[in-house]
Design an enzyme around this catalytic site. Structure first.
Site, PDB file in Angstrom:
ATOM      1  N   HIS A   1      48.916   6.957  65.024  1.00  0.00           N
ATOM      2  CA  HIS A   1      48.488   7.861  66.421  1.00  0.00           C
ATOM      3  C   HIS A   1      47.700   8.770  65.090  1.00  0.00           C
ATOM      4  O   HIS A   1      46.066   9.459  66.187  1.00  0.00           O
ATOM      5  CB  HIS A   1      49.872   9.362  66.422  1.00  0.00           C
ATOM      6  CG  HIS A   1      50.593   7.905  67.462  1.00  0.00           C
ATOM      7  ND1 HIS A   1      51.565   8.319  66.383  1.00  0.00           N
ATOM      8  CD2 HIS A   1      50.433   7.164  67.901  1.00  0.00           C
ATOM      9  CE1 HIS A   1      52.721   6.853  67.129  1.00  0.00           C
ATOM     10  NE2 HIS A   1      51.925   7.293  68.284  1.00  0.00           N
TER      11      HIS A   1
ATOM     12  N   SER B   1      54.249   2.011  63.527  1.00  0.00           N
ATOM     13  CA  SER B   1      54.866   1.983  65.337  1.00  0.00           C
ATOM     14  C   SER B   1      55.811   2.641  65.229  1.00  0.00           C
ATOM     15  O   SER B   1      56.286   3.114  64.168  1.00  0.00           O
ATOM     16  CB  SER B   1      55.496   1.246  65.600  1.00  0.00           C
ATOM     17  OG  SER B   1      56.283   0.866  66.533  1.00  0.00           O
TER      18      SER B   1
END
Ligand code: AMP
Length: 279
Positions: free
Chosen positions: A36, A184
């Site tokens: 991210h 993840s």
């Protein structure tokens, strides 16, 4: 970094502060990791103002248990984003985003019916609902997505086409752990043993790539299925080799097209996805 939860506040800020600046949007569901953060960095390089959204979108979850257990750690996320010098964090609640039940239905044709679309009914409809909503709320110039969610990127591009949206979509590479596992948020839900096992997924995909190029896609699929079947903690949802540009599933002989393999596999109760370009 400014943290806002209300659409009106966000829009007031964007109007006052960012009137003549390019805005980059990084939509996320939180439990942030370096993958991210790499999107935030790419946005910062390309835009004057970077808005990260954290919203665990209920309409894209077809499995209630998955929604309930989805990791939430807003304080840690805010601190990571501040360290990455994100300008604004928007973290609305569900009522703010969907004041009334959302019913909008999209048609993405075959693209929406295969792979994740087939195994998670309604998932992409929910993704399209939240992406359209966020694009309308933020009106970004650019939006940043990870190629880890390869089919999602294609759905978002199709959505932008259908909406005639001016938002430009930028796709960023998948960041991985040292053993190759794609980063993840769901990795945090794996037990230590499952986490170790999950590292086999990219390894198996890498060998399958070699097999696909040498002996064809059928052999590669057989190999992946057999490798995963050997351990009962794995449960394969799908492993497919597709045209990387259209996601048409390729069956049989090798192709001179650009090919990508895509996988969804349960490790214990946790469902992981990944993909690998073959050529
Ligand atoms: P999520 O919070 O899972 O909805 O992901 C938010 C965005 O981050 C999506 O565009 C993802 O594709 C992207 N993303 C997730 N994992 C990674 C990763 N390992 N590397 C790069 N981008 C990622």
């Amino acid at each position: 970094m400014l943290i806002l939860t209300k659409i009106a506040e966000l829009q007031r800020f964007l109007k006052e502060e960012a009137g003549r600046r390019t805005v980059g949007l990084v939509p996320t569901m939180g439990a942030l990791h370096e993958g991210h953060i790499s999107l935030i960095q790419t946005s910062r390089l390309n835009c004057d103002l970077t808005v990260c959204t954290i919203f665990v979108n209920p309409t894209q979850f077809n499995d209630l248990a998955d929604l309930k257990r989805y990791p939430r750690m807003p304080e840690k996320d805010a601190s990571l984003l501040a360290d990455a010098r994100c300008d604004l964090l928007f973290m609305p609640d569900v009522e703010e985003i969907y004041p009334a039940p959302v019913t909008k239905a999209y048609d993405f044709g075959q693209l929406g019916e295969i792979l994740e679309g087939k195994h998670r009914p309604g998932h992409f409809n929910g993704v399209a609902q939240i992406v359209q909503r966020l694009f309308e709320i933020v009106s970004p110039d650019y939006a940043f997505f990870g190629s880890k969610d390869y089919q999602q990127v294609m759905i978002v591009r199709e959505l932008v086409r259908q909406m005639n949206s001016p938002v430009r979509i930028i796709v960023c590479p998948t960041l991985r752990e040292p053993d190759g596992l794609a980063m993840s948020s769901r990795n945090a839900l794996l037990t230590q043993e499952e986490r170790r096992l999950a590292g086999r997924v990219p390894e198996i995909m890498g060998i399958a790539r070699t097999i696909a190029l040498a002996d064809g896609t059928g052999k590669a699929k057989q190999f992946v299925a057999a490798q995963l079947a050997a351990d009962p903690r794995f449960r394969l949802d799908y492993y497919e080799i597709c045209d990387a540009d259209t996601l048409e599933i390729l069956d049989g002989e090798e192709s001179d097209r650009r090919m990508i393999s895509l996988i969804a596999v349960f490790v214990g109760k946790i469902r992981l996805i990944d993909n690998l370009l073959l050529n």
